[in-house]
Each structure stands twice: as structure tokens, then as C-alpha cells.
Design an enzyme around this catalytic site. Structure first.
Site, PDB file in Angstrom:
ATOM      1  N   LYS A 107     -12.874  33.483 -17.154  1.00 53.04           N
ATOM      2  CA  LYS A 107     -11.674  33.947 -17.278  1.00 53.04           C
ATOM      3  C   LYS A 107     -11.309  34.203 -18.992  1.00 53.04           C
ATOM      4  O   LYS A 107     -11.632  33.386 -19.803  1.00 53.04           O
ATOM      5  CB  LYS A 107     -10.563  33.075 -16.509  1.00 53.04           C
ATOM      6  CG  LYS A 107      -9.291  34.012 -16.163  1.00 53.04           C
ATOM      7  CD  LYS A 107      -9.845  34.831 -14.832  1.00 53.04           C
ATOM      8  CE  LYS A 107      -8.672  35.201 -14.125  1.00 53.04           C
ATOM      9  NZ  LYS A 107      -9.064  35.498 -12.690  1.00 53.04           N
ATOM     10  N   GLY A 219       5.179  39.581  -4.504  1.00 56.15           N
ATOM     11  CA  GLY A 219       4.525  40.363  -5.451  1.00 56.15           C
ATOM     12  C   GLY A 219       4.486  41.949  -4.962  1.00 56.15           C
ATOM     13  O   GLY A 219       4.664  42.339  -3.789  1.00 56.15           O
ATOM     14  N   GLY A 221       2.354  43.953  -7.287  1.00 60.33           N
ATOM     15  CA  GLY A 221       1.044  44.469  -7.941  1.00 60.33           C
ATOM     16  C   GLY A 221      -0.033  45.073  -7.155  1.00 60.33           C
ATOM     17  O   GLY A 221       0.130  45.093  -5.928  1.00 60.33           O
ATOM     18  N   ASN A 222      -1.234  44.951  -8.040  1.00 57.46           N
ATOM     19  CA  ASN A 222      -2.380  45.711  -7.151  1.00 57.46           C
ATOM     20  C   ASN A 222      -2.703  44.948  -6.042  1.00 57.46           C
ATOM     21  O   ASN A 222      -3.092  45.674  -4.844  1.00 57.46           O
ATOM     22  CB  ASN A 222      -3.528  45.869  -8.205  1.00 57.46           C
ATOM     23  CG  ASN A 222      -4.762  45.960  -7.756  1.00 57.46           C
ATOM     24  OD1 ASN A 222      -5.521  45.292  -7.072  1.00 57.46           O
ATOM     25  ND2 ASN A 222      -5.011  47.255  -7.385  1.00 57.46           N
TER      26      ASN A 222
HETATM   27  N1  GLU Z   1      -9.295  39.264 -11.695  1.00 53.30           N
HETATM   28  C1  GLU Z   1     -10.118  39.025 -10.276  1.00 53.30           C
HETATM   29  C2  GLU Z   1      -9.816  37.844  -9.765  1.00 53.30           C
HETATM   30  O1  GLU Z   1      -9.057  36.919  -9.946  1.00 53.30           O
HETATM   31  C3  GLU Z   1     -11.074  39.846 -10.436  1.00 53.30           C
HETATM   32  C4  GLU Z   1     -12.218  39.367 -11.181  1.00 53.30           C
HETATM   33  C5  GLU Z   1     -13.429  40.042 -11.113  1.00 53.30           C
HETATM   34  O2  GLU Z   1     -13.376  41.296 -10.602  1.00 53.30           O
HETATM   35  O3  GLU Z   1     -14.390  39.675 -11.878  1.00 53.30           O
HETATM   36  O4  GLU Z   1     -10.610  37.635  -8.852  1.00 53.30           O
END
Ligand code: GLU
Length: 428
Positions: A107, A219, A221-222
Site C-alpha cells: 500500500k 460512503g 465513493g466508488n
Molecule cells: N485499493 C484497492 C483495495 O484496497 C484495490 C487495490 C488494487 O487494485 O490493487 O483493495
């Protein structure tokens, strides 16, 4: 005594320790998996539009690459901390493992508020972020993606910077790219739809007719938008969503007895993507305090905003009608609240299983990018459904067989897969 501030990493470690204990993991494996394998902290100087320079702080945590290249999003958030990124990187490892895709966990984050930055300034942050770790990320090392407040355009700037530095085309370096520029069809819908695939399966198991259910969503969001859409397609009634209001610096819950319509609400957002309160009232919404979503009379609760939302302090507010909690966000429920939810017999679909649709589709995107051949939307959705359903079934079967809370069952499957990969490689 003042309460200690919430720390997502401590929570992630606490959850991991409990799973390690249940699995009887040896000390070296515990030491290897309870922290990031590698961490990068760096500064990103950016020339602002007014000619001044501003220095942003960026991070990347690579938690584990035992099962494949690290994988996970990059968040832009004014309150970003290294411990939040550490926790989220660890949760990515469990997420990729529980749906059994050949990737690890990572991350990234930058402390910034994109609401107050021009596109050019955001581009500067994206390119600067890549410049700092261009040789430690890439298609076979660590593959970023969008997350809170980052989207396809950010990913494309990052890709472009990496390709300039490394001298070549590496479309598999990053996912969540715009469609037509290496992105996969369905990536935008994937996380929210994945949440709903698991809800559909949970309802089947519990003998609940989804058409007769009411859902309350936190929320807008997406994740929430597409989860609400598919829930409605399945015949459920979405009673409310909550949304952050950038101008008031607080969130509100938008509730309508006849059901919320995400397309309608998306059509009345302001320039910060916050739902316009006056316009919402005109089309029949009540505007309630931000935390009102949790106490709605609903069968299903979907926290799909941020971490630390269902806590010891508010868990008692959950209505007695609630049968299922589906965690669209990462880390929305604290261990203290988990105890209460378990006691009440509410069926929990834990975050790293529930919201794994995003990374699963990212994996499909990477596969498509690497072979430079792109699938139809139907193919993406049907493969996504297959993966999410299989992941859900494996966890719920273990939970049933061993009489475990769903989160514990998910942890046991994920942690044992990663531990096994680490052993097979001869690391521990
Ligand atoms: N950010 C998204 C998650 O927390 C997707 C991560 C990704 O697609 O690598 O799962």
C-alpha cells in the site's frame, strides 16, 4: 483517562496475532508476517501553480511478496499516516490470499488533500512519487492501483513517469488505468459489485430473499456507488448513503424512504463530489447527521467509507433488524465492536474478503495488460463473480465447520496460505 487514538496498524497486528495463535504459527513466521517486509518513506517536492514549492510526504509499504508481486492502492489523504499504510498493506496480503490470486500485499500513500490541488499539482505528486521508488516497484515487483481519492488519471501519470525512467512500455506496472489506455473494462464497478456478490451469497446461505431486504450504506465513493447499484438491480432497497461534505468538513446521511438512486445523487454532486444538500432535499431526501446510517432499520449494513467506523462506542446503535454487515471499506470495524457483533449473531462479511473485487479485477487487468489483449465486459464480470463466490464459499464453509466468526475464518485461510508460501520458499 483519555482514550488512545485509533491506530489501524495496531488493530491489524492484533487481528494477525489472534489468527497466528489459532494456527499455531512458529515465531519466525509470526515475526515475518506481522510487519512490512520493506518500507519506503520519502519526500516529494512539487512546484505549485503559484510558483512556490511544497514538499509532500509519501510512503510505500510492501508487506509480503511470498505469493507474487506486492499489490495495492495508493491513497491521497490529508490524515494519512505510516501506520495506516502499514495496516492497509498487510490487509492487501490477506485480501489477495483469500481470493487466491498470485499476488502479495502493498500500500502507498501521500499526505495531501487533492480537493485543494490543481490537476497539474496532482500530476506533480504522482510523478514525484514514482521518481522516488522507480526501481523498487514495477510489474514483477510491486503493482500499485487507485484507492481513496486516487483514480485512473493518477495511475496513467504514474505509469508514464515509470516508463520514462525505465525506458520501455510496462502497462502491467499499475492497474486501474483508464479503459483504452491499458485499463480493464469493469474495474470501476469491480469493488462495489464484488461486495454485492458476497452479500448475494450470504443471503442465499441465510435463506434471505434479497428482494425483500433493505440496505443502509456508509460512503458515496466508488465502492458504495456500485454496491448500491447492483443491490438495487438484485431487487433490494437502499435506504440511505452517507457522503463527506468538503465545504462543511463533515459527513451527512441522505435517506429516502422510497429508496436512494445513486445515478440521481451522482447527478447532483458539487465540484468536490459531495452531494448537494439543497438539491437532494428537492428530490425527497432527508439530510441526517453523518453517523445516522448505522442506526437505520435495515437488514444489511455496508460500511464503505473509511477505517474505524463501527467501534465500541457506536456498535450498540446497530438496529436489531440487521442480519448482515458487508465491509466495503478496509478496516471499518474495530476488534472491540467485532466481539459485540459476533455475540449478536450478525453475519459479518469481513473487509479483505468483501472488498476483494477491486484487486481481483486489477489482477485481470494486469493479465490483460501483460498479454496486450483485452476481454469483453461480460468476461470480466463472470470471472470476477466466480472468484468472489469461490472466496466467499471457502470462508463460510470453514466458519460453519469450525463454528468460527467469519473474520476469523477468513484470517485463518489467508494467513495459512501466505505462511505456507513463505515456508515453501524456504524463508522461515
Ligand atoms: N485499493 C484497492 C483495495 O484496497 C484495490 C487495490 C488494487 O487494485 O490493487 O483493495
Amino acid at each position: 483517562m483519555e482514550k488512545k487514538p485509533f491506530n489501524a496498524f495496531e488493530m491489524a497486528q492484533q487481528q494477525f496475532d489472534a489468527a497466528a495463535e489459532k494456527l499455531g504459527l512458529d515465531q519466525a513466521t509470526r515475526d515475518l508476517l506481522r510487519s512490512s517486509l520493506r518500507e519506503y518513506h520519502f519526500l516529494i517536492p512539487v512546484r505549485m501553480d503559484d510558483g512556490s514549492y511544497k514538499v509532500f510526504r509519501g510512503f510505500r509499504c510492501q508487506h509480503s511478496d511470498a505469493r507474487g508481486p506486492c499489490k495495492g492502492g495508493i491513497r491521497f489523504h490529508p490524515n494519512e499516516t505510516i501506520d495506516t499504510v502499514r495496516a492497509l498493506a498487510m490487509w492487501m496480503t490477506w485480501k489477495t490470499a483469500v481470493v487466491d490470486i498470485p499476488l502479495g500485499g502493498g500500500k502507498g500513500g501521500v499526505i495531501c488533500d487533492p480537493h485543494n490541488l490543481s490537476d497539474r499539482e496532482q500530476e506533480g505528486i504522482c510523478r514525484g512519487w514514482v521518481r522516488q521508488i522507480a526501481y523498487n516497484i514495477g510489474p514483477v515487483q510491486d503493482v500499485p492501483a487507485p484507492d481513496i481519492m486516487t483514480h485512473g488519471q493518477h495511475m496513467l501519470w504514474m505509469l508514464d513517469e515509470l516508463e520514462r525512467i525505465r525506458g520501455g512500455k510496462f502497462p502491467g506496472f499499475i492497474t486501474g488505468k483508464p479503459v483504452g489506455m491499458g485499463g480493464s473494462l469493469g474495474r470501476t464497478e469491480a469493488t462495489g459489485f464484488g461486495v454485492m456478490y458476497t452479500v448475494r451469497e450470504a443471503m442465499k446461505e441465510l435463506g434471505i430473499d434479497i428482494k425483500k431486504t433493505v440496505g443502509a450504506f456508509q460512503g458515496f465513493g466508488n465502492v458504495s456507488q456500485y454496491a448500491v447499484k447492483l443491490f438495487r438491480e438484485y431487487g433490494g432497497k437502499a435506504l440511505c448513503v452517507s457522503c463527506w461534505d468538503q465545504i462543511d468538513q463533515t459527513s451527512y446521511t441522505f435517506r429516502r424512504e422510497s429508496g436512494v438512486d445513486p445515478d440521481e445523487l451522482m447527478g447532483i454532486t458539487d465540484k468536490f463530489n459531495s452531494i448537494d444538500k439543497a438539491k437532494a432535499r428537492q428530490v425527497g431526501y432527508e439530510v441526517l447527521p453523518g453517523d445516522a446510517w448505522i442506526e437505520q432499520e435495515a437488514d444489511l449494513l455496508v460500511p464503505a467509507a473509511l477505517e474505524n467506523q463501527i467501534t465500541g462506542a457506536n456498535v450498540a446503535k446497530i438496529h436489531k433488524r440487521v442480519r448482515i454487515i458487508a465491509e466495503g471499506a478496509n478496516g471499518p470495524t474495530t476488534p472491540e465492536a467485532d466481539v459485540e457483533i459476533h455475540k449478536r449473531g450478525i453475519f459479518m462479511i469481513p473487509d479483505f474478503l468483501c472488498n476483494a473485487g477491486g484487486v481481483t479485477c486489477s489482477y485481470f487487468e494486469q493479465v490483460q495488460s501483460n498479454m496486450n489483449f483485452y476481454w469483453h465486459l461480460n468476461e470480466v464480470f463472470s470471472r470476477l463473480d466466480e472468484k468472489m463466490t469461490a472466496g466467499f464459499k471457502a470462508v463460510s464453509e470453514l466458519a460453519r465447520k469450525k463454528n468460527l466468526y467469519m473474520r476469523d475464518a477468513a484470517y485463518m485461510i489467508a494467513v495459512s496460505r501466505v505462511a505456507e508460501a513463505s515456508h515453501l520458499r524456504g524463508w522461515v
